[in-house]
Design a protein around this motif. Structure first.
Motif, PDB file in Angstrom:
ATOM      1  N   GLU B 341      26.644  -3.693   5.880  1.00  0.00           N
ATOM      2  CA  GLU B 341      27.816  -4.496   6.252  1.00  0.00           C
ATOM      3  C   GLU B 341      27.522  -5.987   6.216  1.00  0.00           C
ATOM      4  O   GLU B 341      28.379  -6.780   5.819  1.00  0.00           O
ATOM      5  N   ASN B 342      26.315  -6.381   6.611  1.00  0.00           N
ATOM      6  CA  ASN B 342      26.020  -7.819   6.591  1.00  0.00           C
ATOM      7  C   ASN B 342      25.353  -8.251   5.296  1.00  0.00           C
ATOM      8  O   ASN B 342      24.871  -9.375   5.190  1.00  0.00           O
ATOM      9  N   ASP B 343      25.348  -7.367   4.318  1.00  0.00           N
ATOM     10  CA  ASP B 343      24.877  -7.679   2.959  1.00  0.00           C
ATOM     11  C   ASP B 343      23.370  -7.800   2.817  1.00  0.00           C
ATOM     12  O   ASP B 343      22.874  -8.041   1.723  1.00  0.00           O
ATOM     13  N   CYS B 344      22.632  -7.641   3.914  1.00  0.00           N
ATOM     14  CA  CYS B 344      21.175  -7.776   3.813  1.00  0.00           C
ATOM     15  C   CYS B 344      20.562  -6.707   2.923  1.00  0.00           C
ATOM     16  O   CYS B 344      19.493  -6.916   2.345  1.00  0.00           O
ATOM     17  N   ILE B 345      21.223  -5.587   2.819  1.00  0.00           N
ATOM     18  CA  ILE B 345      20.673  -4.481   2.031  1.00  0.00           C
ATOM     19  C   ILE B 345      20.594  -4.856   0.544  1.00  0.00           C
ATOM     20  O   ILE B 345      19.881  -4.209  -0.224  1.00  0.00           O
ATOM     21  N   PHE B 346      21.296  -5.896   0.152  1.00  0.00           N
ATOM     22  CA  PHE B 346      21.255  -6.330  -1.240  1.00  0.00           C
ATOM     23  C   PHE B 346      20.195  -7.410  -1.491  1.00  0.00           C
ATOM     24  O   PHE B 346      20.049  -7.890  -2.607  1.00  0.00           O
ATOM     25  N   ASP B 347      19.458  -7.782  -0.451  1.00  0.00           N
ATOM     26  CA  ASP B 347      18.437  -8.812  -0.619  1.00  0.00           C
ATOM     27  C   ASP B 347      17.371  -8.359  -1.592  1.00  0.00           C
ATOM     28  O   ASP B 347      16.926  -7.217  -1.554  1.00  0.00           O
ATOM     29  N   LYS B 348      16.940  -9.288  -2.441  1.00  0.00           N
ATOM     30  CA  LYS B 348      15.950  -8.937  -3.468  1.00  0.00           C
ATOM     31  C   LYS B 348      14.625  -9.595  -3.101  1.00  0.00           C
ATOM     32  O   LYS B 348      14.421 -10.797  -3.331  1.00  0.00           O
ATOM     33  N   PHE B 349      13.742  -8.786  -2.542  1.00  0.00           N
ATOM     34  CA  PHE B 349      12.434  -9.283  -2.158  1.00  0.00           C
ATOM     35  C   PHE B 349      11.494  -9.257  -3.358  1.00  0.00           C
ATOM     36  O   PHE B 349      11.497  -8.323  -4.151  1.00  0.00           O
ATOM     37  N   GLU B 350      10.641 -10.264  -3.435  1.00  0.00           N
ATOM     38  CA  GLU B 350       9.609 -10.258  -4.473  1.00  0.00           C
ATOM     39  C   GLU B 350       8.277  -9.861  -3.851  1.00  0.00           C
ATOM     40  O   GLU B 350       8.153  -9.759  -2.625  1.00  0.00           O
ATOM     41  N   CYS B 351       7.296  -9.664  -4.715  1.00  0.00           N
ATOM     42  CA  CYS B 351       5.974  -9.281  -4.230  1.00  0.00           C
ATOM     43  C   CYS B 351       4.947  -9.945  -5.128  1.00  0.00           C
ATOM     44  O   CYS B 351       5.271 -10.399  -6.238  1.00  0.00           O
ATOM     45  N   CYS B 352       3.694 -10.030  -4.647  1.00  0.00           N
ATOM     46  CA  CYS B 352       2.674 -10.652  -5.483  1.00  0.00           C
ATOM     47  C   CYS B 352       1.303 -10.086  -5.166  1.00  0.00           C
ATOM     48  O   CYS B 352       1.069  -9.526  -4.092  1.00  0.00           O
ATOM     49  N   TRP B 353       0.398 -10.241  -6.136  1.00  0.00           N
ATOM     50  CA  TRP B 353      -0.986  -9.806  -5.998  1.00  0.00           C
ATOM     51  C   TRP B 353      -1.852 -11.003  -5.649  1.00  0.00           C
ATOM     52  O   TRP B 353      -1.551 -12.138  -6.034  1.00  0.00           O
ATOM     53  N   ASN B 354      -2.978 -10.758  -4.994  1.00  0.00           N
ATOM     54  CA  ASN B 354      -3.939 -11.846  -4.870  1.00  0.00           C
ATOM     55  C   ASN B 354      -4.787 -11.888  -6.141  1.00  0.00           C
ATOM     56  O   ASN B 354      -4.612 -11.075  -7.068  1.00  0.00           O
ATOM     57  N   GLY B 355      -5.714 -12.832  -6.184  1.00  0.00           N
ATOM     58  CA  GLY B 355      -6.419 -13.108  -7.440  1.00  0.00           C
ATOM     59  C   GLY B 355      -7.228 -11.942  -7.985  1.00  0.00           C
ATOM     60  O   GLY B 355      -7.310 -11.749  -9.194  1.00  0.00           O
ATOM     61  N   ASN B 356      -7.819 -11.149  -7.079  1.00  0.00           N
ATOM     62  CA  ASN B 356      -8.640 -10.037  -7.563  1.00  0.00           C
ATOM     63  C   ASN B 356      -7.959  -8.690  -7.340  1.00  0.00           C
ATOM     64  O   ASN B 356      -8.623  -7.656  -7.376  1.00  0.00           O
ATOM     65  N   ASP B 357      -6.670  -8.693  -7.107  1.00  0.00           N
ATOM     66  CA  ASP B 357      -5.856  -7.468  -7.003  1.00  0.00           C
ATOM     67  C   ASP B 357      -6.227  -6.584  -5.816  1.00  0.00           C
ATOM     68  O   ASP B 357      -5.913  -5.394  -5.803  1.00  0.00           O
TER      69      ASP B 357
END
Lengths: 205, 450
Positions: B341-357
């Motif tokens: 209802e508050n539209d948060c479910i459509f938020d697009k989160f990103e992710c990332c790796w550190n340098g040595n995975d």
């Protein structure tokens, strides 16, 4: 009834979000509209099944299988966490009678040049319409190559209520239902047919 | 190179506040909302894009290069307006200037190049330094006025003299009119010549030098749009294999494609999909399974996907399930209706790796961000807040109380602020330095230096 009320609420929320996305800056987002329509269809299917089951109960011709399925789906569609096993495969997608081949063809044609239309216009389709729905046809028709201006006749006729009025009508009925608990299926049908507009929303992209 | 190597796991690292960029006001201007964050390949430059179409680049300046462990600071290096709002007259639609993605090109010479994109147009920007200028022209004064040639009695050769450093950003290429739908990803190929851009239904392959054409390599648009069931949500080239790329979908699947197989990569080489847990089925199952980000590991053996509630690590050699799954905020599963209802479910989160995975990171709500140490199987929740912004202050791990009795220092789910979300995070390619974007602030945290 909790389940069907919840389903109806989710349908109403989804429809209002779909309408709101039409005026969003940057245009309608296909991904978001797709997700909204998926949720709306699930809610619609559940609501429809719940209504059918209720009708059968009232008519005294309860059939064990659908009722059981509805109850299971009721638990499944409970939006709080539930550990119950759910068989979602029993939720059949309601065949959509208003999608006549003619209408479908026209949508294909209109969606082909990748929409020179503006924001999509969710058409009003009644549940039993088997006749070509000319007033709700996309403005980009097979003779789109003609640059001739269209006459007033092809614009939505005046006797059709405006879409905004329709939405508030549905929501108004929904409120009435909650208090009155009557005519559940009739008004639900209106919401269901309104939810068929989800197809229009996607098709218009 | 100065700085702490990203060798240890997350529990060896003590994260300290380093810097915060952006306005302090609680009243956030929409144009200042950060929409993308990206380190360059060396980590010396950090670029952010915002909703107003601007790109701000920060440059790392190291305190004392002679010491093995030292602090570094990122200061503004260049700011420029990348995209402007446009209007599509045919469709009567406004095209937002918001920067969806920034990707740095590998450095080939003194100048830096990056690609920035909004919903419809990708631009190649050259960022170059000028620290000297020619002086001593015969026909021009120092201020630029022209001298009357008749008054010139002697000739001299202009020479370069030092000047204050000036950083110039200039658009070198504009890649436009190739996307009908909204661009969600750009990815630069390891061949250093081509890159891809992806929208909801199509992926195009470009050459960096050629702007008037691109090759369509994926097209999932159905003949009848009413049959549409899924869209492309992210795409990325393999870090080493120039023929391989992946794209994720709104249904939670990832397709790996090999461009050698055919010109149009509609048939995937591999399909990564985890069967759904039927006990978790709800109205919103489809929405929360939609993948918002996909990133290859630096070594190219794994890829990571982010959906609404979890982060999954996939081995490229195993398609039927991820090798690791990390729950980001499982306590939200019972709140999906409200989040819808508050539209948060459509938020697009990103992710990332550190340098040595070895560690992966992603954002959450209440300005929390999460790190998962793959080797040590540990996770940590940290917060980017003004309260924890004293110089070199060590960040205290946070905990969310999902239910039952709330312990001291725990936060209950109902107290979480869903307007404070961390969607964009980036990790320095070599060091333990992270950039975390809240709504309009950029926080930089570093490993504690003894």
């Amino acid at each position: 009834m909790d389940v069907s009320a919840e389903a109806k609420r989710i349908m109403a929320v989804s429809i209002s979000k779909l309408y709101a996305s039409r005026t969003q800056r940057g245009g309608m987002r296909l991904h978001r509209c797709l997700l909204l329509s998926v949720v709306m269809r699930s809610a619609r299917d559940l609501y429809h099944s719940a209504c059918l089951a209720k009708e059968r109960e009232e008519l005294g011709t309860a059939q064990p299988v659908p009722v059981t399925a509805t109850e299971e789906k009721g638990e499944a569609m409970d939006t709080t966490t539930s550990g119950d096993q759910v068989d979602m495969s029993r939720v059949e997608t309601e065949p959509e009678p208003s999608l006549t081949p003619t209408l479908t063809e026209e949508i294909q044609t209109s969606s082909d040049p990748e929409s020179t239309q503006g924001p999509p216009k969710p058409a009003k389709i009644s549940g039993k319409n088997t006749v070509e729905d000319k007033e709700n046809r996309s403005p980009v028709s097979p003779d789109r190559h003609s640059r001739k201006r269209r006459g007033k006749a092809s614009v939505a006729p005046d006797f059709l209520p405006s879409k905004r009025a329709r939405l508030s009508l549905e929501l108004g009925e929904e409120r009435a239902i909650r208090t009155g608990q009557r005519n559940c299926c009739r008004s639900g049908d209106s919401l269901i047919t309104m939810s068929l507009n989800s197809n229009r929303a996607i098709a218009a992209f | 190179m100065c700085g702490v190597r990203a060798g240890g796991g997350s529990n060896d690292v003590q994260w300290c506040f380093s810097q915060v960029k952006g306005a302090i006001d609680d009243d956030v201007a929409e144009a200042d909302i950060i929409s993308t964050v990206e380190f360059n390949h060396s980590g010396e430059l950090l670029a952010t894009g915002d909703k107003g179409g601007r790109v701000v680049i920060f440059q790392q300046e190291i305190e004392n290069k002679s010491q093995p462990q030292c602090r570094s600071e990122y200061n503004v290096y260049s700011t420029f307006q990348s995209h402007e709002p446009e209007f599509d007259y045919l469709k009567s639609l406004e095209i937002e200037e918001k920067i969806n993605k920034i990707r740095w090109l590998p450095q080939k010479n003194a100048a830096q190049f990056l690609l920035s994109t909004n919903d419809k147009t990708i631009k190649l920007w050259k960022i170059s330094e000028r620290d000297k200028r020619p002086e001593g022209y015969n026909l021009k004064e120092e201020d630029g006025r022209y001298i009357d040639p008749n008054t010139v009695t002697a000739l001299r050769v202009p020479v370069f003299r030092p000047m204050d450093l000036m950083v110039e950003a200039s658009p070198r290429r504009v890649f436009a009119n190739a996307h009908t739908y909204h661009i969600n990803s750009i990815s630069i190929n390891s061949d250093h010549e081509t890159y891809l851009s992806a929208d909801d239904l199509r992926i195009n392959l470009w050459h960096q030098e050629i702007t008037d054409r691109s090759f369509n390599i994926v097209d999932i648009k159905p003949a009848n749009m009413e049959e549409l069931t899924e869209v492309i949500t992210a795409a990325e080239f393999h870090p080493h294999q120039c023929n391989t790329f992946v794209y994720s979908s709104s249904k939670g699947t990832i397709r790996l494609c090999d461009m050698r197989e055919s010109a149009l990569c509609d048939k995937y080489s591999k399909l990564f999909e985890e069967p759904e847990d039927p006990s978790n089925r709800s109205f919103f199952s489809e929405i929360i399974s939609s993948i918002s980000d996909v990133k290859f590991s630096h070594n190219g053996r794994y890829m990571m996907t982010r959906d609404y509630l979890s982060v999954k690590i996939w081995d490229l050699n195993m398609e039927n399930r991820p090798v690791e799954t990390y729950q980001v905020h499982e306590y939200l599963r019972s709140k999906l209706c409200s989040l819808y209802e508050n539209d948060c479910i459509f938020d697009k989160f990103e992710c990332c790796w550190n340098g040595n995975d070895s560690v992966v990171m992603t954002g959450s709500y209440n300005n929390f961000f999460r790190m998962f140490d793959r080797g040590q199987r540990r996770d940590m929740t940290l917060e980017a807040s003004r309260e924890s912004s004293k110089p070199r202050q060590v960040l205290k791990p946070r905990k969310v109380c999902a239910g039952g009795k709330r312990k001291k220092d725990e936060i209950s789910v109902d107290s979480l602020d869903f307007n404070k979300k961390i969607l964009h995070t980036a990790w320095h390619p070599q060091d333990n330095i992270i950039a975390v974007a809240t709504t309009n602030n950029l926080y930089i945290f570093q490993d504690k230096v003894n």
